[in-house]
Enzyme design. Structure first.
Site, PDB file in Angstrom:
ATOM      1  CG  ASP A   1       3.218   1.988   9.343  1.00 23.90           C
ATOM      2  OD1 ASP A   1       3.099   2.601   9.829  1.00 23.90           O
ATOM      3  OD2 ASP A   1       3.516   2.383   8.241  1.00 23.90           O
TER       4      ASP A   1
ATOM      5  CE  LYS B   1      -1.561   2.047   3.821  1.00 20.51           C
ATOM      6  NZ  LYS B   1      -1.396   3.203   4.142  1.00 20.51           N
ATOM      7  CG  ASN B   2       2.686   2.498   3.734  1.00 21.06           C
ATOM      8  OD1 ASN B   2       1.171   2.762   3.542  1.00 21.06           O
ATOM      9  ND2 ASN B   2       2.877   2.439   4.705  1.00 21.06           N
TER      10      ASN B   2
ATOM     11  CB  CYS C   1      -2.829  11.661  11.461  1.00 25.35           C
ATOM     12  SG  CYS C   1      -2.992   9.893  11.781  1.00 25.35           S
TER      13      CYS C   1
ATOM     14  NE  ARG D   1      -6.669   4.890   5.415  1.00 32.06           N
ATOM     15  CZ  ARG D   1      -6.045   6.074   5.825  1.00 32.06           C
ATOM     16  NH1 ARG D   1      -6.038   7.025   7.638  1.00 32.06           N
ATOM     17  NH2 ARG D   1      -4.660   6.262   5.343  1.00 32.06           N
TER      18      ARG D   1
HETATM   19  C1  EPZ Z   1       5.030   6.806   6.062  1.00 29.96           C
HETATM   20  O1  EPZ Z   1       3.657   8.350   6.510  1.00 29.96           O
HETATM   21  C2  EPZ Z   1       4.016   6.226   5.898  1.00 29.96           C
HETATM   22  N1  EPZ Z   1       3.015   6.314   5.332  1.00 29.96           N
HETATM   23  C3  EPZ Z   1       2.941   6.036   7.964  1.00 29.96           C
HETATM   24  O2  EPZ Z   1       2.700   4.692   7.086  1.00 29.96           O
HETATM   25  C4  EPZ Z   1       4.366   5.404   7.732  1.00 29.96           C
HETATM   26  O3  EPZ Z   1       4.280   4.875   9.411  1.00 29.96           O
HETATM   27  C5  EPZ Z   1       5.379   6.261   7.915  1.00 29.96           C
HETATM   28  O4  EPZ Z   1       5.906   6.844   6.847  1.00 29.96           O
HETATM   29  C6  EPZ Z   1       6.748   6.161   9.131  1.00 29.96           C
HETATM   30  O5  EPZ Z   1       7.152   5.049   8.020  1.00 29.96           O
HETATM   31  C7  EPZ Z   1       2.623   5.910   3.573  1.00 29.96           C
HETATM   32  O6  EPZ Z   1       3.684   5.547   3.196  1.00 29.96           O
HETATM   33  C8  EPZ Z   1       1.456   6.427   3.411  1.00 29.96           C
HETATM   34  P1  EPZ Z   1       6.766  10.218   7.636  1.00 29.96           P
HETATM   35  P2  EPZ Z   1       4.508   9.247   6.046  1.00 29.96           P
HETATM   36  O7  EPZ Z   1       6.571  12.143   7.145  1.00 29.96           O
HETATM   37  O8  EPZ Z   1       5.163   9.708   5.018  1.00 29.96           O
HETATM   38  C9  EPZ Z   1       6.958  13.867  11.134  1.00 29.96           C
HETATM   39  C10 EPZ Z   1       0.965   3.282   7.595  1.00 29.96           C
HETATM   40  O9  EPZ Z   1      -0.169   3.113   8.706  1.00 29.96           O
HETATM   41  N2  EPZ Z   1       7.167  14.616  10.031  1.00 29.96           N
HETATM   42  O10 EPZ Z   1       8.161   9.994   7.306  1.00 29.96           O
HETATM   43  O11 EPZ Z   1       3.261  10.234   6.564  1.00 29.96           O
HETATM   44  C11 EPZ Z   1       5.666  13.663  11.419  1.00 29.96           C
HETATM   45  O12 EPZ Z   1       5.149  14.119  12.457  1.00 29.96           O
HETATM   46  C12 EPZ Z   1       1.210   5.321   7.428  1.00 29.96           C
HETATM   47  O13 EPZ Z   1       0.489   2.785   6.699  1.00 29.96           O
HETATM   48  C13 EPZ Z   1       7.428  16.225   9.946  1.00 29.96           C
HETATM   49  O14 EPZ Z   1       7.766  17.046  11.023  1.00 29.96           O
HETATM   50  O15 EPZ Z   1       5.195   9.387   7.223  1.00 29.96           O
HETATM   51  C14 EPZ Z   1       6.393  11.871  11.417  1.00 29.96           C
HETATM   52  O16 EPZ Z   1       6.838  12.228  13.168  1.00 29.96           O
HETATM   53  C15 EPZ Z   1       0.376   4.983   9.467  1.00 29.96           C
HETATM   54  N3  EPZ Z   1       7.484  16.878   9.100  1.00 29.96           N
HETATM   55  C16 EPZ Z   1       7.954  11.670  10.985  1.00 29.96           C
HETATM   56  O17 EPZ Z   1       8.008  12.587  10.668  1.00 29.96           O
HETATM   57  C17 EPZ Z   1       7.544  17.214   7.940  1.00 29.96           C
HETATM   58  O18 EPZ Z   1       7.058  17.594   7.074  1.00 29.96           O
HETATM   59  C18 EPZ Z   1       7.496  10.633  10.330  1.00 29.96           C
HETATM   60  O19 EPZ Z   1       6.920  11.185   9.072  1.00 29.96           O
HETATM   61  C19 EPZ Z   1       7.146  15.299   7.595  1.00 29.96           C
HETATM   62  C20 EPZ Z   1       7.350  14.031   8.482  1.00 29.96           C
END
Ligand code: EPZ
Length: 433
Positions: A307, A22-23, A118, A399
């Site tokens: 995850d 999915k991701n 979220c 989802r």
């Molecule tokens: C991806 O989310 C995945 N989603 C998530 O999977 C996964 O948990 C996450 O990566 C971490 O591995 C998809 O790929 C669709 P991040 P993403 O940007 O890209 C902070 C699931 O269950 N951050 O790496 O949104 C953020 O708040 C889902 O399948 C900032 O501060 O994750 C978080 O604490 C849930 N500023 C951390 O970084 C930013 O601009 C990691 O987020 C971006 C992120």
């Protein structure tokens, strides 16, 4: 209200096949916006997932032709007019924000609703915007939307991410493929999904090196063209079934799983006494009678995946002794703990760390999925809890897991999905004994 109803007692046994990730596929579909020549055909897509439906609807809303047949999604983005992502779709799924980079690169303009809060904590997009600004995009934020435009053209630059954000790396990577000159992303996310995106883009004609490391270099090209591509298997889905096999002391082979994407989980499960065989065409898991406690700390890849933190907690609850789980990726990803407590789990939370008192039996009751992975974890807990567990709020599970119930049932689990209101004849007692 629809529920998953599960009873304990079955040792899971047999073979299941991993679906596509999915991701990985969500950003691949967004990246298809970049193909100004020929169509893209992505295979091994988990087309039954709600999130996949959302991203395909989003592309259609932009005026892009998308066709879905079996596990193949075909995208024709040679010509399209809209550059605004509808709120109704973005609010359903944060990954929608990955259309921002491709739209700016293709159309020099994009208007995308801010993804908002979220269930697993605050999730800003400052790193996405910072990186795209370094390439020459300008943003205004107001009325709940981010509006970006490129006054001249995107130009390659050095981008340093304060956090190795998966989504930010994807957005910047996609935009940089059509920027003039060379972009270096430093402290890039290293997840397998980033590598998959880079392979896909390179097949479309991009010039990307270093994906899978913290240093990614992208040399911009004039255009990208469509291609045929198969998505990698879903490592989180696979990890969930590996844990299901271990908690039930079962014996399960997950076909098509890639063990190199799951090293952290495999090593931790082995430390607990579980037998995990890494085979060429999948992963074989055999449970043990005596699970040892183990500590985990979630980290960006190759660290332990956030995850899998909630499913892993079920394995820790099944172990004899005290385990720790420290969550460092998201600020509030312990919502499932309250639900586990309703099942009799003894878990204490201190800041980012949960102390899990394993070895005591859980008792089945009604629980609610608070997010996608928490939902799957509660179903797993039901596999080992005394009595009947009823998990509601299934929209979260839908989802990200294709037919979780069917897959577990095929391995012998006593599980069913039922809508009590519309099916008055449904009885818990009708579950296989
Ligand atoms: C991806 O989310 C995945 N989603 C998530 O999977 C996964 O948990 C996450 O990566 C971490 O591995 C998809 O790929 C669709 P991040 P993403 O940007 O890209 C902070 C699931 O269950 N951050 O790496 O949104 C953020 O708040 C889902 O399948 C900032 O501060 O994750 C978080 O604490 C849930 N500023 C951390 O970084 C930013 O601009 C990691 O987020 C971006 C992120």
């Amino acid at each position: 209200m629809e529920k998953i109803i599960v009873k304990s007692g079955a040792k899971l046994q047999g073979t299941i096949r991993a679906h596509g990730s999915k991701n990985s596929v969500l950003p691949l579909i967004s990246a298809s916006i970049l193909a100004s020549r020929n169509q893209v055909a992505i295979s091994n897509v988990p087309t039954g997932l709600e999130d996949v439906a959302t991203i395909t609807q989003l592309l259609q809303a932009l005026g892009i032709r998308v066709a879905v047949k079996d596990d193949v999604v075909t995208i024709q983005a040679e010509k399209f007019d809209s550059t605004e992502a509808p709120y109704e779709l973005v609010c359903k799924m944060r990954a929608s924000v990955t259309v921002l980079g491709p739209l700016l690169a293709r159309k020099k303009y994009a208007r995308v609703p801010l993804p908002g809060g979220c269930a697993i904590g605050s999730r800003p997009i400052d790193q996405h915007l910072k990186g795209l600004e370094a390439l020459g995009a300008e943003f205004t934020i107001g009325h709940g939307y981010v509006e970006g435009f490129v006054p001249d053209q995107l130009r390659g630059n050095n981008v340093y991410l304060d956090i190795p954000s998966v989504g930010a790396t994807q957005n910047i990577l996609m935009a940089a493929t059509l920027a003039k000159g060379v972009t270096n992303i430093v402290n890039a996310a290293c997840e397998p999904e980033i590598q998959d995106l880079a392979h896909f883009l390179n097949q479309m004609g991009a010039r990307i090196e270093g994906a899978g490391t913290p240093f990614i270099t992208i040399e911009g090209v004039d255009f990208l063209r469509g291609t045929e591509y198969a998505v990698i298997p879903d490592r989180i889905e696979v990890g969930t079934y590996m844990i299901a096999a271990a908690i039930t002391k079962g014996d399960v082979f997950i076909e098509h799983a890639k063990s190199k994407h799951l090293t952290s989980l495999i090593v931790k499960m082995r430390e607990m006494g579980v037998t995990v065989l890494e085979c060429e065409n999948g992963i074989h898991v055999s449970g043990t009678e005596e699970l040892k406690p183990v500590d985990i700390k979630t980290l960006p890849y190759p660290g332990f995946p956030t995850d899998l933190q909630s499913p892993m907690m079920v394995l820790q609850l099944a172990a004899n002794g005290t385990s720790m789980a420290t969550e460092t990726v998201f600020e509030d990803r312990f919502m499932h703990v309250e639900e586990f407590r309703r099942m009799g789990a003894n878990i204490k939370i201190n800041g980012q760390t949960a102390m899990i008192e394993g070895g005591h039996s859980l008792s089945g009751t009604q629980v609610m999925a608070t997010d996608l992975r928490a939902g799957a974890a509660l179903v797993l807990a039901g596999l080992i809890a005394d009595g009947v567990t009823e998990v509601s709020e299934l929209r979260h599970i839908d989802r990200g897991y294709i037919d979780l119930v069917g897959q577990l049932k095929s391995l012998g689990a006593k599980i069913d999905r039922s809508n009590k209101e519309t099916n008055p004849f449904f009885q818990k007692e009708s579950l296989p004994q």
